[in-house]
Write an enzyme that holds these catalytic residues in place. Structure first.
Site, PDB file in Angstrom:
ATOM      1  CG  LEU A   1      33.154 -16.725  59.022  1.00 23.82           C
ATOM      2  CD1 LEU A   1      31.997 -15.805  58.631  1.00 23.82           C
ATOM      3  CD2 LEU A   1      34.310 -16.598  58.034  1.00 23.82           C
TER       4      LEU A   1
ATOM      5  CG  ASP B   1      30.623 -19.413  61.440  1.00 26.10           C
ATOM      6  OD1 ASP B   1      31.030 -19.406  62.620  1.00 26.10           O
ATOM      7  OD2 ASP B   1      31.303 -19.044  60.474  1.00 26.10           O
TER       8      ASP B   1
ATOM      9  CD  GLU C   1      20.543 -13.497  67.532  1.00 29.51           C
ATOM     10  OE1 GLU C   1      21.760 -13.266  67.701  1.00 29.51           O
ATOM     11  OE2 GLU C   1      19.680 -13.143  68.322  1.00 29.51           O
ATOM     12  CG  ASP C   2      24.025 -14.375  62.967  1.00 31.91           C
ATOM     13  OD1 ASP C   2      23.617 -13.330  63.495  1.00 31.91           O
ATOM     14  OD2 ASP C   2      25.020 -14.997  63.369  1.00 31.91           O
TER      15      ASP C   2
ATOM     16  NE  ARG D   1      26.977 -17.659  59.903  1.00 33.31           N
ATOM     17  CZ  ARG D   1      26.389 -17.293  61.040  1.00 33.31           C
ATOM     18  NH1 ARG D   1      26.812 -16.217  61.666  1.00 33.31           N
ATOM     19  NH2 ARG D   1      25.392 -17.995  61.548  1.00 33.31           N
TER      20      ARG D   1
ATOM     21  NE  ARG E   1      30.222 -11.076  59.115  1.00 35.58           N
ATOM     22  CZ  ARG E   1      30.198 -12.154  59.898  1.00 35.58           C
ATOM     23  NH1 ARG E   1      29.067 -12.702  60.233  1.00 35.58           N
ATOM     24  NH2 ARG E   1      31.329 -12.666  60.320  1.00 35.58           N
TER      25      ARG E   1
ATOM     26  CG  HIS F   1      26.260  -9.837  64.640  1.00 34.83           C
ATOM     27  ND1 HIS F   1      26.648 -11.142  64.788  1.00 34.83           N
ATOM     28  CD2 HIS F   1      25.967  -9.688  63.318  1.00 34.83           C
ATOM     29  CE1 HIS F   1      26.611 -11.758  63.615  1.00 34.83           C
ATOM     30  NE2 HIS F   1      26.200 -10.899  62.701  1.00 34.83           N
TER      31      HIS F   1
ATOM     32  CB  CYS G   1      24.894 -16.376  68.162  1.00 31.37           C
ATOM     33  SG  CYS G   1      25.805 -15.007  68.821  1.00 31.37           S
TER      34      CYS G   1
HETATM   35  C1  CIR Z   1      30.346 -15.300  62.479  1.00 33.89           C
HETATM   36  O1  CIR Z   1      31.372 -14.636  62.403  1.00 33.89           O
HETATM   37  O2  CIR Z   1      29.392 -15.111  61.724  1.00 33.89           O
HETATM   38  C2  CIR Z   1      30.266 -16.381  63.529  1.00 33.89           C
HETATM   39  N1  CIR Z   1      31.554 -16.932  63.752  1.00 33.89           N
HETATM   40  C3  CIR Z   1      29.678 -15.839  64.813  1.00 33.89           C
HETATM   41  C4  CIR Z   1      28.275 -15.403  64.705  1.00 33.89           C
HETATM   42  C5  CIR Z   1      27.706 -14.906  65.977  1.00 33.89           C
HETATM   43  N2  CIR Z   1      26.339 -14.577  65.842  1.00 33.89           N
HETATM   44  C6  CIR Z   1      25.710 -13.570  66.471  1.00 33.89           C
HETATM   45  O3  CIR Z   1      26.356 -12.759  67.143  1.00 33.89           O
HETATM   46  N3  CIR Z   1      24.420 -13.438  66.276  1.00 33.89           N
END
Ligand code: CIR
Length: 255
Positions: free
Chosen positions: A19, A61, A66-67, A86, A132, A163, A250
């Site tokens: 993404l 992704d 971390e997410d 995700r 998100r 984020h 991340c």
């Molecule tokens: C996203 O859009 O979810 C990923 N391309 C990037 C996630 C980055 N994660 C973060 O800042 N913790």
């Protein structure tokens, strides 16, 4: 910011399907892997154990581990990503966290919350609502963390910022590195805030990991600021992750 372990996941060959808010070109797998290796090596150099998970081609992704979870001393909490593509990453992370922790909770919904919106400081847990992370997700997390004795404060991620932690990072228990646009919201009142110099906003997503601060390379004024403040800075090439809106925080779960 003192950790004995981290979890990372190697980027998969499908990263170009990740993404992104804006298309600035596709990331390159070889250079991303080289940067990822340097990132893991920096974490390890502090004496921490790094669990390196295998790539997940079905989830482009997934290197942004971390997410998927929040790791606290009392337990881990599996998140519920707001990005539909995700969601499946959480089940892929669960077994690793269950092996590391006796207690693993999960956000079951209907709300959504991603780890990138959560900053744990020396005194509280800050959670930024974003595209998100919604109010119901924050509320469900709060129920779990309040049982563990934490104070959780809901704040807001600025419009157009992916984020909360895209724009800030914890440098020590009282010090936060942040963009002026985020600090302007008043969310860091009472903390010592170091402002990322204008034009270097992308450097705000850094991590303090034991004795080091890992930050994206190419932001000399931020590096100089942190050096002047007495932090030992390691610069990591973030060119490819940046194309997917990713940064230093991340790429790992730290605990
Ligand atoms: C996203 O859009 O979810 C990923 N391309 C990037 C996630 C980055 N994660 C973060 O800042 N913790």
């Amino acid at each position: 910011y003192e950790f004995t372990r981290a979890i990372t996941r190697r980027p998969a060959a499908t990263i170009a399907e990740g993404l992104r808010a804006e298309d600035t070109g596709n990331p390159n797998l070889d250079t991303m892997l080289a940067a990822h290796k340097a990132y893991v090596a920096a974490l390890k150099s502090t004496g921490a154990e790094v669990i390196e998970l295998a790539p997940l081609p079905a989830f482009p992704d997934a290197q942004f581990v971390e997410d998927t979870a929040l790791c606290l001393p009392k337990g881990a909490i599996l998140m519920r990503p707001g990005a539909p593509s995700r969601m499946g990453e959480v089940a892929e992370m669960a077994p690793t966290l269950r092996a590391c922790y006796d207690t693993v909770h999960e956000i079951t919904g209907p709300g959504h919350i991603e780890g990138g919106d959560i900053l744990v400081t020396g005194r509280e847990i800050l959670v930024g609502r974003s595209d998100r992370t919604d109010g119901a997700g924050v509320e469900e997390l709060e129920k779990i963390t309040s049982d563990w004795g934490y104070t959780l404060r809901e704040v807001f991620t600025p419009e157009g910022v992916l984020h909360f932690k895209t724009d800030c990072s914890l440098m020590d228990a009282e010090t936060i590195l942040a963009t002026r646009r985020l600090d302007a919201s008043g969310c860091f009142e009472g903390y010592r805030v170091l402002h990322v110099p204008e034009g270097e906003e992308a450097a705000a997503n850094a991590i303090r990991f034991n004795g080091l601060v890992l930050m994206a390379a190419g932001f000399p004024r931020t590096a100089e600021l942190l050096d002047r403040e007495g932090f030992e800075v390691v610069e990591i090439d973030n060119t490819d992750c940046a194309k997917l809106d990713g940064g230093m925080s991340c790429l790992s779960l730290r605990f």
